[in-house]
Design an enzyme around this catalytic site. Structure first.
Site, PDB file in Angstrom:
ATOM      1  N   GLY A  11       0.776  -1.235   0.000  1.00 52.97           N
ATOM      2  CA  GLY A  11       0.000   0.000   0.000  1.00 52.97           C
ATOM      3  C   GLY A  11       0.803   1.277   0.000  1.00 52.97           C
ATOM      4  N   ASN A  13       1.550   3.036  -2.601  1.00 52.32           N
ATOM      5  CA  ASN A  13       0.863   3.987  -3.503  1.00 52.32           C
ATOM      6  C   ASN A  13      -0.373   4.556  -2.806  1.00 52.32           C
ATOM      7  OD1 ASN A  13       1.970   4.191  -6.435  1.00 52.32           O
ATOM      8  ND2 ASN A  13       2.289   2.079  -5.839  1.00 52.32           N
ATOM      9  N   ILE A  93     -10.063  -7.116 -12.782  1.00 51.57           N
ATOM     10  CA  ILE A  93     -11.349  -6.411 -12.627  1.00 51.57           C
ATOM     11  C   ILE A  93     -12.340  -6.966 -13.648  1.00 51.57           C
ATOM     12  CG2 ILE A  93     -12.474  -4.145 -12.656  1.00 51.57           C
ATOM     13  CD1 ILE A  93     -10.336  -4.615 -10.403  1.00 51.57           C
ATOM     14  N   HIS A 109       1.275   1.217 -13.381  1.00 53.61           N
ATOM     15  CA  HIS A 109       2.097   0.083 -13.819  1.00 53.61           C
ATOM     16  C   HIS A 109       3.552   0.534 -13.761  1.00 53.61           C
ATOM     17  CE1 HIS A 109       3.146  -3.638 -15.815  1.00 53.61           C
ATOM     18  NE2 HIS A 109       3.966  -2.912 -16.578  1.00 53.61           N
TER      19      HIS A 109
HETATM   20  C1  GRF Z   1       4.438  -1.447  -6.921  1.00 57.80           C
HETATM   21  O1  GRF Z   1       5.620  -1.847  -7.558  1.00 57.80           O
HETATM   22  C2  GRF Z   1       3.447  -0.998  -7.953  1.00 57.80           C
HETATM   23  O2  GRF Z   1       4.066  -0.548  -9.126  1.00 57.80           O
HETATM   24  C3  GRF Z   1       2.694  -2.231  -8.285  1.00 57.80           C
HETATM   25  O3  GRF Z   1       2.563  -2.909  -7.048  1.00 57.80           O
HETATM   26  C4  GRF Z   1       3.761  -2.668  -6.279  1.00 57.80           C
HETATM   27  C5  GRF Z   1       3.421  -2.447  -4.839  1.00 57.80           C
HETATM   28  O4  GRF Z   1       2.586  -1.334  -4.747  1.00 57.80           O
HETATM   29  N1  GRF Z   1       1.445  -1.871  -8.880  1.00 57.80           N
HETATM   30  P1  GRF Z   1       2.045  -0.837  -3.292  1.00 57.80           P
HETATM   31  O5  GRF Z   1       3.270  -0.587  -2.435  1.00 57.80           O
HETATM   32  O6  GRF Z   1       1.204  -1.956  -2.734  1.00 57.80           O
HETATM   33  O7  GRF Z   1       1.287   0.422  -3.595  1.00 57.80           O
END
Ligand code: GRF
Length: 206
Positions: A11, A13, A93, A109
């Protein structure tokens, strides 16, 4: 803008989005719910720490995939979600949701699409392939989700330099820090403030 963030893992992002809303760099948006297919995802803890509703909803909890798809669809529609954000989400999805939320689902991505994307390009695989090819820059892409995998209209991209001796883990971390956590919050702010439109399958900024 009512936002649902779909997650599966750490998480980071999601955290960048939470921070963006709290520090004012994202306006006119609110995370209504965080949904994870993995009930142990640290992303759910991050949501709870910020008093954001955290829901674990996994295909494993349902007799059939269709029942899961229905439950996810209802969760999103009942909440009158405006934008679905896939942030490290590993769940495919369902079409029904993609059609109902046309150009209202975005995904991050960790490559410069159309390089190193499509099925099988997830997690560290993306970075392993980039290093194996010997590219000098990689980066991240935020795009709208359509029926394909990583094929929807591109919203934003940010390039990141590859350094000699990079490992997949080091490259992944640099791309997250320097690209993902920058372009994802900005994309949400742009959408929430009506700066983006899709025309003939391409994103234009107003
Ligand atoms: C990241 O490398 C992102 O690019 C991919 O999932 C990985 C982990 O994302 N979509 P997060 O830390 O769970 O947001």
């Amino acid at each position: 803008l009512k936002v649902a963030v779909l997650v599966s893992g750490g998480g980071t992002n999601l955290q960048a989005i939470i921070d963006g809303i709290e520090n004012g760099s994202i306006t006119n948006a609110k995370i209504d719910v965080v949904i994870s297919n993995n009930k142990n995802a640290y992303a759910l803890e991050r949501a709870k720490k910020h008093d954001i509703e955290a829901v674990a909803l996994s295909p494993k909890d349902f007799e059939t995939r269709d029942l899961f798809n229905e439950a996810l669809y209802n969760e999103l529609v009942d909440r009158k979600i405006d934008l679905i954000v896939l942030a490290g989400c590993l769940v495919v999805i369902p079409e029904k949701i993609i059609h109902e939320f046309e150009n209202r689902i975005i995904n991050i991505h960790p490559s410069l699409i159309p390089s190193f994307c499509g099925t099988g390009y997830y997690g560290l695989k993306v970075h392993e392939k980039a290093l194996a090819r010997g590219v000098k820059v990689s980066g991240a892409t935020v795009h709208f989700v359509d029926e394909g995998t990583d094929t929807g209209p591109i919203i934003a991209q940010k390039a990141v330099e590859i350094k000699q001796g990079d490992t997949p883990e080091v490259l992944q971390r640099r791309i997250m820090e320097q690209a993902e956590w920058v372009i994802m919050p900005k994309a949400i702010d742009d959408i929430a403030n009506g700066r983006i439109k899709v025309e003939e399958g391409k994103v234009i900024y107003l």
